[in-house]
Design a protein around this motif. Structure first.
Motif, PDB file in Angstrom:
ATOM      1  N   PRO A  73     -37.453  25.808 -37.331  1.00 50.64           N
ATOM      2  CA  PRO A  73     -37.027  27.211 -36.893  1.00 50.64           C
ATOM      3  C   PRO A  73     -36.129  26.974 -35.746  1.00 50.64           C
ATOM      4  CG  PRO A  73     -39.540  26.806 -36.517  1.00 50.64           C
ATOM      5  CD  PRO A  73     -38.891  25.422 -36.972  1.00 50.64           C
ATOM      6  N   SER A  74     -35.233  28.164 -35.763  1.00 52.05           N
ATOM      7  CA  SER A  74     -33.976  28.267 -34.776  1.00 52.05           C
ATOM      8  C   SER A  74     -34.472  29.081 -33.774  1.00 52.05           C
ATOM      9  CB  SER A  74     -32.885  28.800 -35.423  1.00 52.05           C
ATOM     10  OG  SER A  74     -33.053  30.272 -35.599  1.00 52.05           O
ATOM     11  N   TRP A  75     -33.908  28.884 -32.520  1.00 54.63           N
ATOM     12  CA  TRP A  75     -34.202  29.805 -31.333  1.00 54.63           C
ATOM     13  C   TRP A  75     -33.976  31.205 -31.784  1.00 54.63           C
ATOM     14  CZ3 TRP A  75     -36.355  30.258 -27.067  1.00 54.63           C
ATOM     15  CH2 TRP A  75     -36.011  30.986 -26.144  1.00 54.63           C
ATOM     16  N   GLN A  76     -33.266  31.719 -32.592  1.00 50.05           N
ATOM     17  CA  GLN A  76     -33.033  32.767 -32.985  1.00 50.05           C
ATOM     18  C   GLN A  76     -34.230  33.369 -33.756  1.00 50.05           C
ATOM     19  OE1 GLN A  76     -30.435  34.820 -31.687  1.00 50.05           O
ATOM     20  NE2 GLN A  76     -31.807  36.470 -32.460  1.00 50.05           N
ATOM     21  N   ASP A  77     -34.731  32.460 -34.515  1.00 47.11           N
ATOM     22  CA  ASP A  77     -35.978  32.564 -35.252  1.00 47.11           C
ATOM     23  C   ASP A  77     -37.097  32.954 -34.371  1.00 47.11           C
ATOM     24  OD1 ASP A  77     -34.904  32.181 -38.004  1.00 47.11           O
ATOM     25  OD2 ASP A  77     -35.342  30.124 -37.560  1.00 47.11           O
ATOM     26  N   ILE A  78     -37.131  32.093 -33.410  1.00 46.60           N
ATOM     27  CA  ILE A  78     -38.262  32.421 -32.378  1.00 46.60           C
ATOM     28  C   ILE A  78     -38.020  33.668 -31.647  1.00 46.60           C
ATOM     29  CG2 ILE A  78     -39.364  31.665 -30.352  1.00 46.60           C
ATOM     30  CD1 ILE A  78     -38.790  28.697 -31.378  1.00 46.60           C
ATOM     31  N   LEU A  79     -36.874  34.133 -31.232  1.00 49.89           N
ATOM     32  CA  LEU A  79     -36.704  35.239 -30.463  1.00 49.89           C
ATOM     33  C   LEU A  79     -37.015  36.584 -31.430  1.00 49.89           C
ATOM     34  CD1 LEU A  79     -33.234  34.868 -28.683  1.00 49.89           C
ATOM     35  CD2 LEU A  79     -35.558  34.865 -27.737  1.00 49.89           C
ATOM     36  N   ASN A  80     -36.805  36.260 -32.990  1.00 45.14           N
ATOM     37  CA  ASN A  80     -37.110  37.352 -33.763  1.00 45.14           C
ATOM     38  C   ASN A  80     -38.529  37.461 -34.195  1.00 45.14           C
ATOM     39  OD1 ASN A  80     -34.384  38.141 -33.670  1.00 45.14           O
ATOM     40  ND2 ASN A  80     -33.687  37.010 -35.277  1.00 45.14           N
ATOM     41  N   ASN A  81     -39.241  36.421 -33.788  1.00 46.66           N
ATOM     42  CA  ASN A  81     -40.804  36.408 -33.907  1.00 46.66           C
ATOM     43  C   ASN A  81     -40.673  36.234 -35.570  1.00 46.66           C
ATOM     44  OD1 ASN A  81     -43.607  35.942 -33.511  1.00 46.66           O
ATOM     45  ND2 ASN A  81     -43.757  38.472 -33.530  1.00 46.66           N
ATOM     46  N   THR A  82     -39.830  35.328 -35.987  1.00 44.18           N
ATOM     47  CA  THR A  82     -39.933  35.066 -37.470  1.00 44.18           C
ATOM     48  C   THR A  82     -40.380  33.578 -37.788  1.00 44.18           C
ATOM     49  OG1 THR A  82     -37.982  36.649 -37.811  1.00 44.18           O
ATOM     50  CG2 THR A  82     -38.690  35.051 -39.447  1.00 44.18           C
ATOM     51  N   ASP A  83     -41.454  33.584 -38.274  1.00 42.41           N
ATOM     52  CA  ASP A  83     -42.099  32.322 -38.649  1.00 42.41           C
ATOM     53  C   ASP A  83     -41.562  31.608 -39.808  1.00 42.41           C
ATOM     54  OD1 ASP A  83     -43.712  29.872 -38.865  1.00 42.41           O
ATOM     55  OD2 ASP A  83     -45.507  30.906 -38.093  1.00 42.41           O
ATOM     56  N   VAL A  84     -40.343  31.166 -39.877  1.00 47.78           N
ATOM     57  CA  VAL A  84     -39.694  30.575 -41.207  1.00 47.78           C
ATOM     58  C   VAL A  84     -40.476  29.520 -41.845  1.00 47.78           C
ATOM     59  CG1 VAL A  84     -37.495  31.325 -40.403  1.00 47.78           C
ATOM     60  CG2 VAL A  84     -38.404  29.007 -39.810  1.00 47.78           C
ATOM     61  N   VAL A  85     -41.368  28.739 -41.057  1.00 44.92           N
ATOM     62  CA  VAL A  85     -42.073  27.557 -41.695  1.00 44.92           C
ATOM     63  C   VAL A  85     -43.370  28.378 -42.503  1.00 44.92           C
ATOM     64  CG1 VAL A  85     -43.683  25.721 -41.311  1.00 44.92           C
ATOM     65  CG2 VAL A  85     -41.643  26.192 -40.051  1.00 44.92           C
ATOM     66  N   LEU A  86     -44.023  29.314 -41.717  1.00 45.44           N
ATOM     67  CA  LEU A  86     -45.113  29.790 -42.619  1.00 45.44           C
ATOM     68  C   LEU A  86     -44.595  30.764 -43.902  1.00 45.44           C
ATOM     69  CD1 LEU A  86     -48.041  30.704 -42.912  1.00 45.44           C
ATOM     70  CD2 LEU A  86     -47.807  32.328 -41.344  1.00 45.44           C
ATOM     71  N   ASN A  87     -43.392  31.267 -43.697  1.00 45.43           N
ATOM     72  CA  ASN A  87     -42.920  32.052 -44.806  1.00 45.43           C
ATOM     73  C   ASN A  87     -42.544  31.335 -46.033  1.00 45.43           C
ATOM     74  OD1 ASN A  87     -43.030  34.563 -43.433  1.00 45.43           O
ATOM     75  ND2 ASN A  87     -40.903  34.304 -42.581  1.00 45.43           N
TER      76      ASN A  87
END
Length: 413
Positions: free
Chosen positions: A387-401
């Protein structure tokens, strides 16, 4: 004497105001000899990464300079001494004695130290980046603190531990990063603009009350109590997928006692896919984790060819790393995420000790586990996703996705 011993001793230069008294000197000498003896007596193989003579030279250097040291410097040198064993379960614990913290909760991501939680006085800084502490840049702080970090198996756990241990005021002062044990000037990047501010330390009780301001990406998983404290489940009926947020370890008996009801529930729903999330799980008993996998293995409805996924990251350590490796083998699980903070072939099963006078705590490893045939420094995912910092700010769990993509399911979160 080696250059790195001399470099260590260059840090021993605090004011006499912090020096030890005569009684303290005698007590610390006895404590240091006690630690030295316990390491040699109880560690399964304490000198697998350095000669015993190097370890002894470090001890002798600390003892020789003891009259010039503050208590914080003694502790920092014991941290470094234990870290030189290069075993994440053999550590000196500075928090076993008096300690204070800088009032932030950090996340070290993309090479940046981000504030994700703070005491009320500093809440306006949440989300900003710390770029320097008392004029020392964060990359320099990381490199300077690296030899002292405890609970480290590899570079991934080092980065994970840094985010917390950089809050320990006495350690930063002892290794020469800060100029005072009670305050420091932090430089922040706030919306692209540098901003410096004097920050005072706080007691542990106040530090412990800090909560992350960032949303927990799997918070929705906390809806189904399966009777195994530390493991929560969410079920996706439309895709016949069970997601387990394996955050901490229940007891062995709790897993065994709750297994039958869990299997009945999952069988009734004709479960086809399992996602086991071991991210940021710092460990426990891997035998309990094996009991959990043994429980799940009774599911005849699961697609055991490619229907099981395990999520990992740098916070996956000790038993959690061991279980991830085991799940890959015995559940045919696909690992997705970023490399683990734990080394698959590692010394573990820590034995705790208390120093007789200072009553500080340290540990040594008494077992060795080898979970992969080819030595490596981490358990690496088959499908890397960070995950990137932006992913975390956007509450986007790219790993789970990515796990859902791999399983070819599209659940509604």
């Amino acid at each position: 004497m080696h250059k790195w011993y001399l470099l260590s001793l260059m840090l021993f230069s605090l004011s006499k105001a912090y020096s030890l008294s005569g009684t303290q000197l005698d007590n610390w000498r006895e404590d240091i000899h006690y630690l030295q003896e316990q390491v040699k007596t109880h560690h399964l193989n304490a000198f697998h990464s350095q000669p015993e003579s190097d370890f002894d030279n470090q001890v002798n250097a600390i003892l020789a300079h003891l009259p010039k040291l503050s208590e914080a410097e003694v502790e920092s040198q014991l941290m470094k001494l234990m870290a030189s064993i290069k075993d994440g379960h053999s550590n000196y614990y500075p928090m076993s004695g008096p300690h204070q913290h800088f009032p932030f909760q950090f996340l070290y991501i993309d090479g940046a130290l981000r504030i994700v939680g703070a005491t009320p006085k500093y809440e306006a800084l949440i989300g900003s980046e710390v770029v320097a502490i008392d004029g020392v840049t964060i990359p320099q702080v990381f490199e300077q603190l690296l030899p002292y970090l405890y609970g480290v198996d590899n570079r991934y756990s080092a980065q994970d531990r840094f985010a917390f241990q950089v809050t320990l005021a006495k350690v930063l002062f002892a290794v020469g990063i800060t100029k005072s044990p009670s305050s420091a000037t932090f430089t922040f990047n706030v919306s692209g603009k540098p901003q410096s501010q004097a920050v005072d330390v706080v007691e542990m009780s106040k530090f412990a009350s800090i909560q992350t301001a960032l949303p927990k990406q799997q918070e929705w998983a906390k809806e189904n109590d399966i009777g195994m404290p530390g493991i929560q489940m969410r079920y996706f009926d439309a895709t016949k997928t069970a997601y387990f947020d394996f955050d901490t370890y229940p007891t062995f008996d709790e897993v065994i006692d709750s297994c039958t009801s869990l299997i009945k529930q999952l069988t009734k729903r004709q479960t086809q896919h399992l996602i086991i999330d071991l991210r940021d799980n710092g460990g426990g008993s891997f035998y309990t984790g094996l009991a959990f996998s043994s429980c799940l293995s009774h599911l005849d409805t699961v697609n055991w060819q490619r229907g099981v996924v395990v999520l990992i990251n740098g916070g996956t350590f000790s038993a959690a790393m061991s279980n991830a490796a085991q799940y890959h083998q015995i559940l045919n699980a696909t690992l997705i995420g970023s490399p683990t903070g734990g080394d698959p072939n590692h010394y573990g099963e820590l034995l705790m000790f208390t120093l007789p006078h200072s009553e500080r705590r340290f540990s040594v490893s008494e077992r060795y586990y080898a979970f992969v045939e080819t030595p490596t420094d981490a358990l690496y995912p088959a499908i890397p996703v960070t995950p990137s910092w932006q992913d975390i700010l956007n509450n986007t769990d790219v790993v789970l996705n990515k796990a859902f993509d791999y399983l070819s399911v599209k659940p509604k979160l």
